[in-house]
Motif scaffolding. Structure first.
Motif, PDB file in Angstrom:
ATOM      1  N   MET A 165       0.828  -1.191   0.000  1.00  0.00           N
ATOM      2  CA  MET A 165       0.000   0.000   0.000  1.00  0.00           C
ATOM      3  C   MET A 165       0.873   1.256   0.000  1.00  0.00           C
ATOM      4  SD  MET A 165      -3.291  -0.405  -0.159  1.00  0.00           S
ATOM      5  CE  MET A 165      -3.638   1.293   0.284  1.00  0.00           C
ATOM      6  N   ARG A 166       0.511   2.184  -0.869  1.00  0.00           N
ATOM      7  CA  ARG A 166       1.193   3.476  -0.966  1.00  0.00           C
ATOM      8  C   ARG A 166       0.168   4.593  -0.790  1.00  0.00           C
ATOM      9  NH1 ARG A 166       3.017  -0.015  -5.010  1.00  0.00           N
ATOM     10  NH2 ARG A 166       5.257  -0.032  -5.445  1.00  0.00           N
ATOM     11  N   LEU A 167       0.641   5.754  -0.362  1.00  0.00           N
ATOM     12  CA  LEU A 167      -0.214   6.936  -0.266  1.00  0.00           C
ATOM     13  C   LEU A 167       0.469   8.091  -0.979  1.00  0.00           C
ATOM     14  CD1 LEU A 167      -2.846   8.102   1.037  1.00  0.00           C
ATOM     15  CD2 LEU A 167      -1.375   8.938   2.886  1.00  0.00           C
ATOM     16  N   GLY A 168      -0.194   8.626  -2.016  1.00  0.00           N
ATOM     17  CA  GLY A 168       0.307   9.804  -2.713  1.00  0.00           C
ATOM     18  C   GLY A 168      -0.323  11.055  -2.141  1.00  0.00           C
ATOM     19  N   VAL A 169       0.487  12.083  -1.879  1.00  0.00           N
ATOM     20  CA  VAL A 169       0.004  13.330  -1.276  1.00  0.00           C
ATOM     21  C   VAL A 169       0.429  14.502  -2.161  1.00  0.00           C
ATOM     22  CG1 VAL A 169      -0.059  14.793   0.768  1.00  0.00           C
ATOM     23  CG2 VAL A 169       0.273  12.312   1.021  1.00  0.00           C
ATOM     24  N   ASP A 170      -0.532  15.037  -2.914  1.00  0.00           N
ATOM     25  CA  ASP A 170      -0.281  16.229  -3.715  1.00  0.00           C
ATOM     26  C   ASP A 170      -0.736  17.427  -2.895  1.00  0.00           C
ATOM     27  OD1 ASP A 170       0.487  17.427  -6.335  1.00  0.00           O
ATOM     28  OD2 ASP A 170      -1.595  18.099  -6.315  1.00  0.00           O
ATOM     29  N   VAL A 171       0.205  18.248  -2.454  1.00  0.00           N
ATOM     30  CA  VAL A 171      -0.073  19.331  -1.509  1.00  0.00           C
ATOM     31  C   VAL A 171      -0.485  20.594  -2.254  1.00  0.00           C
ATOM     32  CG1 VAL A 171       0.835  20.716   0.389  1.00  0.00           C
ATOM     33  CG2 VAL A 171       1.606  18.348   0.086  1.00  0.00           C
ATOM     34  N   ALA A 172      -1.611  21.191  -1.846  1.00  0.00           N
ATOM     35  CA  ALA A 172      -2.084  22.428  -2.466  1.00  0.00           C
ATOM     36  C   ALA A 172      -1.068  23.537  -2.262  1.00  0.00           C
ATOM     37  CB  ALA A 172      -3.434  22.830  -1.871  1.00  0.00           C
ATOM     38  N   ARG A 173      -0.811  24.279  -3.324  1.00  0.00           N
ATOM     39  CA  ARG A 173       0.191  25.333  -3.265  1.00  0.00           C
ATOM     40  C   ARG A 173      -0.419  26.722  -3.102  1.00  0.00           C
ATOM     41  NH1 ARG A 173       3.895  23.654  -8.339  1.00  0.00           N
ATOM     42  NH2 ARG A 173       2.437  21.982  -8.691  1.00  0.00           N
ATOM     43  N   LYS A 222       6.858   6.155  12.440  1.00  0.00           N
ATOM     44  CA  LYS A 222       8.144   5.478  12.337  1.00  0.00           C
ATOM     45  C   LYS A 222       7.940   4.103  11.701  1.00  0.00           C
ATOM     46  CE  LYS A 222      10.371   8.785  14.401  1.00  0.00           C
ATOM     47  NZ  LYS A 222      11.186   9.723  13.599  1.00  0.00           N
ATOM     48  N   GLY A 223       8.826   3.756  10.792  1.00  0.00           N
ATOM     49  CA  GLY A 223       8.698   2.479  10.092  1.00  0.00           C
ATOM     50  C   GLY A 223       7.984   2.598   8.765  1.00  0.00           C
ATOM     51  N   ILE A 224       7.400   3.777   8.474  1.00  0.00           N
ATOM     52  CA  ILE A 224       6.764   4.012   7.182  1.00  0.00           C
ATOM     53  C   ILE A 224       7.735   4.823   6.327  1.00  0.00           C
ATOM     54  CG2 ILE A 224       4.842   5.144   5.983  1.00  0.00           C
ATOM     55  CD1 ILE A 224       3.106   4.577   8.403  1.00  0.00           C
ATOM     56  N   GLN A 225       7.917   4.395   5.100  1.00  0.00           N
ATOM     57  CA  GLN A 225       8.825   5.084   4.188  1.00  0.00           C
ATOM     58  C   GLN A 225       8.180   6.402   3.739  1.00  0.00           C
ATOM     59  OE1 GLN A 225       9.324   3.063   0.489  1.00  0.00           O
ATOM     60  NE2 GLN A 225      11.104   4.241  -0.147  1.00  0.00           N
ATOM     61  N   ILE A 226       8.810   7.517   4.040  1.00  0.00           N
ATOM     62  CA  ILE A 226       8.302   8.832   3.662  1.00  0.00           C
ATOM     63  C   ILE A 226       9.225   9.402   2.593  1.00  0.00           C
ATOM     64  CG2 ILE A 226       7.770  11.161   4.458  1.00  0.00           C
ATOM     65  CD1 ILE A 226       7.205   9.912   7.232  1.00  0.00           C
ATOM     66  N   VAL A 227       8.673   9.663   1.420  1.00  0.00           N
ATOM     67  CA  VAL A 227       9.457  10.047   0.251  1.00  0.00           C
ATOM     68  C   VAL A 227       9.062  11.459  -0.172  1.00  0.00           C
ATOM     69  CG1 VAL A 227      10.012   9.504  -2.144  1.00  0.00           C
ATOM     70  CG2 VAL A 227       9.546   7.653  -0.512  1.00  0.00           C
ATOM     71  N   GLY A 228      10.029  12.354  -0.253  1.00  0.00           N
ATOM     72  CA  GLY A 228       9.809  13.667  -0.837  1.00  0.00           C
ATOM     73  C   GLY A 228      10.080  13.601  -2.326  1.00  0.00           C
ATOM     74  N   VAL A 229       9.094  13.949  -3.140  1.00  0.00           N
ATOM     75  CA  VAL A 229       9.190  13.788  -4.594  1.00  0.00           C
ATOM     76  C   VAL A 229       9.298  15.159  -5.263  1.00  0.00           C
ATOM     77  CG1 VAL A 229       8.095  12.873  -6.667  1.00  0.00           C
ATOM     78  CG2 VAL A 229       7.803  11.678  -4.476  1.00  0.00           C
ATOM     79  N   PRO A 256       9.922   2.789  -5.672  1.00  0.00           N
ATOM     80  CA  PRO A 256       9.456   1.517  -5.125  1.00  0.00           C
ATOM     81  C   PRO A 256       9.404   1.559  -3.604  1.00  0.00           C
ATOM     82  CG  PRO A 256      11.731   1.340  -5.854  1.00  0.00           C
ATOM     83  CD  PRO A 256      11.246   2.683  -6.313  1.00  0.00           C
ATOM     84  N   VAL A 257       8.553   0.744  -3.042  1.00  0.00           N
ATOM     85  CA  VAL A 257       8.489   0.632  -1.589  1.00  0.00           C
ATOM     86  C   VAL A 257       9.678  -0.188  -1.125  1.00  0.00           C
ATOM     87  CG1 VAL A 257       7.156  -0.211   0.375  1.00  0.00           C
ATOM     88  CG2 VAL A 257       5.981   0.832  -1.574  1.00  0.00           C
ATOM     89  N   THR A 258      10.424   0.363  -0.178  1.00  0.00           N
ATOM     90  CA  THR A 258      11.595  -0.330   0.347  1.00  0.00           C
ATOM     91  C   THR A 258      11.564  -0.282   1.859  1.00  0.00           C
ATOM     92  OG1 THR A 258      12.990   1.655   0.396  1.00  0.00           O
ATOM     93  CG2 THR A 258      12.958   0.395  -1.646  1.00  0.00           C
TER      94      THR A 258
END
Length: 242
Positions: A45-53, A128-135, A224-226
């Motif tokens: 499971m992944r969560l995409g977060v598009d932040v309002a600018r 903690k333990g969840i991969q948080i990725v800045g894209v 990818p989820v790692t």
């Protein structure tokens, strides 16, 4: 407005097909005919977060199993701290309700104010333990196919939606029509031999609203989820700065 844009945005004809659209409307309509029960979940499971600018843009959350997109959530006019808290609450609620399919990665658009959201998410002990990725979607790619990370994500999303690669499911309820328009509205071009996807700013110049729902989904294809203990380096991602 362009006649197709007029049909979609004013006449609310969601079946209108944009000329030179990168994702064909039949890909999207086919995926929306599949309910979550029609596709086997395979994770992670992944969560995409598009932040309002700014302005009328919306922050959008998109939870995606490998082949299933679950209903999106959206809101506007929250600051970075409020947005991060809302993302955290969504993840904790989801993981409590779905212990066998917990969210393992949160991918956040860091162009604009999204970097502050990533910083705050990394501070939450509950995540903690969840991969948080800045894209950063503007990062150039060295893969010989895509001009930047934005093109890489949209190419991966198009291939994911292509029926010949297997069935997928998109939500067709609340927000589904907006997602359909977002996915089929953007143009594409090539810079040399490299794919380039129309930017939000250029789309707005054509009268297209910001494709927040589509971009939120595409963020789930960025990385990818790692394991959070062994995250890929920038070199391993084949990225280079502009």
């Amino acid at each position: 407005l362009d006649p197709v844009v007029l049909a979609q945005e004013v006449e609310i004809s969601y079946s209108a097909s944009v000329a030179n659209a990168y994702i064909p409307s039949d890909f999207v309509l086919g995926a929306m005919r599949n309910g979550p029960g029609d596709v086997e979940p395979s994770g992670p499971m992944r969560l995409g977060v598009d932040v309002a600018r700014f302005g009328d843009d919306k922050t959008v959350l998109t939870p995606r199993d490998d082949r299933i997109v679950y209903p999106q959530e959206s809101w506007g006019k929250l600051d970075t701290m409020q947005t991060a808290s809302r993302v955290k609450d969504f993840v904790l609620t989801w993981n409590e309700a779905n212990p066998k399919r917990p969210i393992e990665q949160i991918a956040v658009d860091v162009i604009g104010i999204g970097a502050g959201v990533v910083d705050r998410l990394n501070e939450f002990d509950e995540l903690k333990g969840i991969q948080i990725v800045g894209v950063n979607s503007s990062l150039k790619m060295d893969d010989g196919r895509n001009y930047n990370l934005r093109a890489f994500m949209w190419r991966a999303g198009r291939e994911w939606l292509d029926p010949k690669n297997g069935p997928v499911s998109l939500p067709s309820g609340q927000g589904g029509q907006e997602l359909q328009v977002d996915l089929t509205a953007l143009h594409y071009s090539y810079r040399g031999s490299l794919l380039l996807i129309e930017s939000k700013e250029d789309a707005k110049d054509r009268g297209i609203k910001s494709p927040d729902r589509a971009d939120s989904l595409m963020l789930t294809f960025a990385e990818p989820v790692t394991s959070t203990d062994v995250r890929p380096t920038r070199r391993e991602r084949n990225w280079r700065t502009a």
